[in-house]
Design a protein around this motif. Structure first.
Motif, PDB file in Angstrom:
ATOM      1  N   GLU A 214       8.298   2.680  -4.554  1.00 31.95           N
ATOM      2  CA  GLU A 214       7.405   4.271  -5.636  1.00 31.95           C
ATOM      3  C   GLU A 214       7.269   4.818  -4.496  1.00 31.95           C
ATOM      4  N   VAL A 215       6.103   4.895  -4.161  1.00 29.25           N
ATOM      5  CA  VAL A 215       5.670   5.779  -2.787  1.00 29.25           C
ATOM      6  C   VAL A 215       6.787   6.584  -1.891  1.00 29.25           C
ATOM      7  N   ILE A 216       7.564   5.862  -1.522  1.00 31.47           N
ATOM      8  CA  ILE A 216       8.625   6.194  -0.595  1.00 31.47           C
ATOM      9  C   ILE A 216       9.333   7.374  -1.237  1.00 31.47           C
ATOM     10  N   VAL A 217      10.425   6.675  -2.124  1.00 32.18           N
ATOM     11  CA  VAL A 217      11.042   8.191  -3.206  1.00 32.18           C
ATOM     12  C   VAL A 217      10.001   8.976  -3.620  1.00 32.18           C
ATOM     13  N   ALA A 218       8.507   9.013  -3.714  1.00 38.15           N
ATOM     14  CA  ALA A 218       7.505  10.173  -4.127  1.00 38.15           C
ATOM     15  C   ALA A 218       7.761  10.671  -2.816  1.00 38.15           C
ATOM     16  N   ARG A 219       7.939  10.564  -1.780  1.00 39.49           N
ATOM     17  CA  ARG A 219       7.504  11.019  -0.407  1.00 39.49           C
ATOM     18  C   ARG A 219       9.276  11.916  -0.332  1.00 39.49           C
ATOM     19  N   GLN A 220       9.599  10.884  -0.479  1.00 33.63           N
ATOM     20  CA  GLN A 220      11.495  11.751  -0.447  1.00 33.63           C
ATOM     21  C   GLN A 220      11.178  13.182  -1.292  1.00 33.63           C
ATOM     22  N   LEU A 221      10.472  13.023  -2.371  1.00 34.94           N
ATOM     23  CA  LEU A 221      10.767  14.049  -2.897  1.00 34.94           C
ATOM     24  C   LEU A 221       9.182  15.010  -3.256  1.00 34.94           C
ATOM     25  N   LYS A 222       8.361  15.016  -2.422  1.00 37.07           N
ATOM     26  CA  LYS A 222       7.157  15.312  -1.707  1.00 37.07           C
ATOM     27  C   LYS A 222       6.509  15.402  -2.725  1.00 37.07           C
ATOM     28  N   ILE A 223       6.389  14.505  -3.561  1.00 34.24           N
ATOM     29  CA  ILE A 223       5.539  14.366  -4.382  1.00 34.24           C
ATOM     30  C   ILE A 223       3.966  13.744  -3.549  1.00 34.24           C
ATOM     31  N   ASN A 224       2.976  14.009  -4.217  1.00 35.21           N
ATOM     32  CA  ASN A 224       1.635  13.273  -3.565  1.00 35.21           C
ATOM     33  C   ASN A 224       1.165  12.592  -4.316  1.00 35.21           C
ATOM     34  N   CYS A 225       0.423  11.086  -3.560  1.00 35.02           N
ATOM     35  CA  CYS A 225       0.407  10.295  -4.758  1.00 35.02           C
ATOM     36  C   CYS A 225      -1.047  10.115  -3.853  1.00 35.02           C
ATOM     37  N   ILE A 226      -1.081   9.303  -4.441  1.00 39.02           N
ATOM     38  CA  ILE A 226      -2.757   8.425  -4.780  1.00 39.02           C
ATOM     39  C   ILE A 226      -2.604   7.116  -5.153  1.00 39.02           C
ATOM     40  N   ALA A 227      -2.969   5.865  -4.772  1.00 39.82           N
ATOM     41  CA  ALA A 227      -2.495   5.240  -5.251  1.00 39.82           C
ATOM     42  C   ALA A 227      -4.156   3.608  -4.909  1.00 39.82           C
ATOM     43  N   PHE A 228      -4.276   3.027  -5.717  1.00 36.19           N
ATOM     44  CA  PHE A 228      -5.872   1.835  -6.068  1.00 36.19           C
ATOM     45  C   PHE A 228      -4.420   0.737  -6.011  1.00 36.19           C
ATOM     46  N   SER A 229      -5.629  -0.199  -5.841  1.00 39.59           N
ATOM     47  CA  SER A 229      -4.923  -2.198  -5.927  1.00 39.59           C
ATOM     48  C   SER A 229      -6.009  -2.012  -6.327  1.00 39.59           C
ATOM     49  N   VAL A 230      -5.893  -2.731  -7.183  1.00 40.39           N
ATOM     50  CA  VAL A 230      -7.031  -4.299  -7.603  1.00 40.39           C
ATOM     51  C   VAL A 230      -7.155  -5.171  -7.600  1.00 40.39           C
ATOM     52  N   LEU A 231      -8.615  -5.484  -6.701  1.00 41.39           N
ATOM     53  CA  LEU A 231      -7.924  -7.163  -6.329  1.00 41.39           C
ATOM     54  C   LEU A 231      -8.178  -7.976  -6.949  1.00 41.39           C
ATOM     55  N   THR A 232      -7.246  -8.845  -7.711  1.00 45.79           N
ATOM     56  CA  THR A 232      -7.352 -10.317  -8.130  1.00 45.79           C
ATOM     57  C   THR A 232      -7.784 -11.022  -7.442  1.00 45.79           C
ATOM     58  N   ASP A 233      -7.296 -11.455  -5.934  1.00 44.72           N
ATOM     59  CA  ASP A 233      -7.341 -12.749  -5.800  1.00 44.72           C
ATOM     60  C   ASP A 233      -8.049 -12.755  -3.670  1.00 44.72           C
ATOM     61  N   GLU A 234      -9.861 -13.438  -3.735  1.00 48.90           N
ATOM     62  CA  GLU A 234      -9.758 -13.623  -2.046  1.00 48.90           C
ATOM     63  C   GLU A 234      -8.130 -14.696  -1.569  1.00 48.90           C
ATOM     64  N   CYS A 235      -8.001 -13.528  -0.988  1.00 44.84           N
ATOM     65  CA  CYS A 235      -7.098 -15.080  -0.003  1.00 44.84           C
ATOM     66  C   CYS A 235      -7.531 -15.431   1.774  1.00 44.84           C
ATOM     67  N   ASN A 236      -7.937 -16.063   1.956  1.00 39.71           N
ATOM     68  CA  ASN A 236      -8.865 -16.534   3.224  1.00 39.71           C
ATOM     69  C   ASN A 236      -7.994 -17.878   3.340  1.00 39.71           C
ATOM     70  N   PRO A 237      -7.265 -17.487   4.505  1.00 42.12           N
ATOM     71  CA  PRO A 237      -5.802 -18.418   4.927  1.00 42.12           C
ATOM     72  C   PRO A 237      -7.144 -19.714   5.611  1.00 42.12           C
ATOM     73  N   ASN A 238      -7.961 -19.427   6.188  1.00 39.14           N
ATOM     74  CA  ASN A 238      -9.109 -20.827   5.894  1.00 39.14           C
ATOM     75  C   ASN A 238      -9.208 -21.283   4.847  1.00 39.14           C
ATOM     76  N   PHE A 239      -9.590 -21.005   4.251  1.00 36.50           N
ATOM     77  CA  PHE A 239     -10.035 -21.993   2.816  1.00 36.50           C
ATOM     78  C   PHE A 239      -9.157 -21.036   2.070  1.00 36.50           C
ATOM     79  N   LEU A 240      -8.147 -21.557   1.171  1.00 33.69           N
ATOM     80  CA  LEU A 240      -7.054 -21.568  -0.295  1.00 33.69           C
ATOM     81  C   LEU A 240      -6.960 -21.765  -0.521  1.00 33.69           C
ATOM     82  N   GLU A 241      -7.720 -21.567  -2.199  1.00 32.85           N
ATOM     83  CA  GLU A 241      -7.525 -22.120  -3.311  1.00 32.85           C
ATOM     84  C   GLU A 241      -5.920 -21.474  -4.036  1.00 32.85           C
TER      85      GLU A 241
END
Ligand code: HPA
Length: 270
Positions: A214-241
Motif C-alpha cells: 500500500e505504501v509503495i502505491v501511495a508513494r507512486q501517487l505522491k501520497i504522504n504516509c505515516i504507519a504504525f505497528s501494534v506489537l502483538t508478540d515478541e519474537c526472540n529466536p533464542n527463546f521462541l514460544e
C-alpha cells in the motif's frame, strides 16, 4: 486500469463521497477508531465496482466517509492481504481509488511481531522504513506507467514531518512510541526461529504481513504516509514460544488504545 479506477470513482461520487485529502486504513490497531467517526456515508466494499471482495469474515469491509476530530476523512475498514490470495494490484486498488478522490495524506496501521530486543508486546512502533520481503511489487503491471511513475522513489516512504508530529504527540500523551524498520512477509504462517534470526540480522525491528504494498502505491501517487505497528508478540529466536492467538488479540487491543490516542491528536494537525 485507468478506466476501472474512473468507474469506481464515478460510483463513489454518485453516492455522494466528495474529494477528501485525508485517509485512514483501519487495520489492526485502529479498528476501534471507527466508533469515534461521525459517519456521513458508508459503502460496503462488495457494492463498490472493481473493489476486491473482503474474505476475512471478522473484518467488515467498507469505505466510510465521515468527520473525525473535526476533519473530513475517508476510512477504509478492512484491508486486503497477499495471504488471502489477492494480487498486489487488487490489494492496493483502494489506494488508487483514494488518490483519485484527491487523497494526499494516509494513516496506516498493522499488527506486527517485535524483533528489537527492547520492544514489548502491547507497545507501538512507528515505521521509519521498510524491507519488502513479499517477493513482488504492486508496480509490476503492464501499463503501470499510465497511473504514475514506474521507478518510484523510496528514499523516504514514511513522511518525516508527520513522524515528527506523531513523536511530539506521543510525548505529550505519555505513550511509548518506538520507531524502527518494518519487514513485510507474505505469511500467513508465522516465522521460524531461523527466520526471526535472519530478519534481525537484515535490520528489521518488527515483522508483519501488510502495509508495504500500500505504501509503495501511495508513494507512486505522491501520497504522504505515516504507519504504525501494534506489537502483538515478541519474537526472540533464542527463546521462541508457540504462538498464542488469544494473547496476540489481547495485545492488539492493548496497543490499540495507545495508538488511538496518537491518531486522535495527529489528525487535527494533518
Ligand atoms: N510475524 C509476522 N506477522 C505478524 C507477527 C509475526 O510474528 N505478529 C503479528 N503479525
Amino acid at each position: 486500469m485507468k478506466e476501472k479506477i474512473e468507474e469506481t470513482l464515478a460510483f463513489l461520487k454518485q453516492k455522494g463521497i466528495p474529494n477528501t485529502t485525508l485517509g485512514i486504513v483501519l487495520g489492526t490497531g485502529l479498528n476501534e477508531l471507527v466508533a469515534s467517526i461521525k459517519l456521513h456515508l458508508s459503502i460496503p466494499y462488495a457494492e463498490i465496482p472493481h473493489f476486491p471482495k473482503n474474505t476475512q469474515e471478522y473484518q467488515q469491509g467498507q469505505l466510510i466517509y465521515g468527520t473525525f476530530e473535526g476533519k473530513e476523512i475517508v476510512a477504509f475498514q478492512g484491508r486486503f492481504h497477499l495471504y488471502e490470495g489477492y494480487s498486489f494490484f487488487e490489494l492496493t486498488y483502494w489506494v488508487r481509488v483514494f488518490a483519485a478522490l484527491g487523497g494526499k495524506n494516509l494513516i496506516l496501521s498493522n499488527a506486527a511481531g517485535a524483533l528489537h530486543p527492547s520492544f514489548q508486546k502491547g507497545q507501538i512502533m512507528m515505521i521509519t522504513d521498510h524491507i519488502n520481503l513479499q517477493g513482488g511489487s504492486p508496480l509490476t503491471e503492464k501499463g503501470i506507467e499510465t497511473l504514475g511513475e514506474r521507478f518510484v522513489d523510496m528514499s523516504s516512504p514514511y513522511n518525516p514531518l508527520l513522524r515528527k508530529k506523531a513523536e511530539t504527540i506521543a510525548k505529550k500523551e505519555k505513550v511509548i512510541l518506538h520507531h524502527g524498520v518494518y519487514a513485510a512477509v507474505v505469511g500467513p504462517q508465522l516465522e521460524t526461529a531461523a527466520e526471526y534470526k535472519y530478519l534481525k540480522i537484515i535490520g528489521a525491528d518488527a515483522v508483519g504481513m501488510s502495509t508495504v504494498p500500500e505504501v509503495i502505491v501511495a508513494r507512486q501517487l505522491k501520497i504522504n504516509c505515516i504507519a504504525f505497528s501494534v506489537l502483538t508478540d515478541e519474537c526472540n529466536p533464542n527463546f521462541l514460544e508457540p504462538i498464542s492467538i488469544p494473547d496476540i488479540l489481547a495485545m492488539a487491543k492493548k496497543g490499540e488504545v495507545e495508538l488511538i490516542k496518537i491518531v486522535k491528536n495527529l489528525v487535527p494537525v494533518m
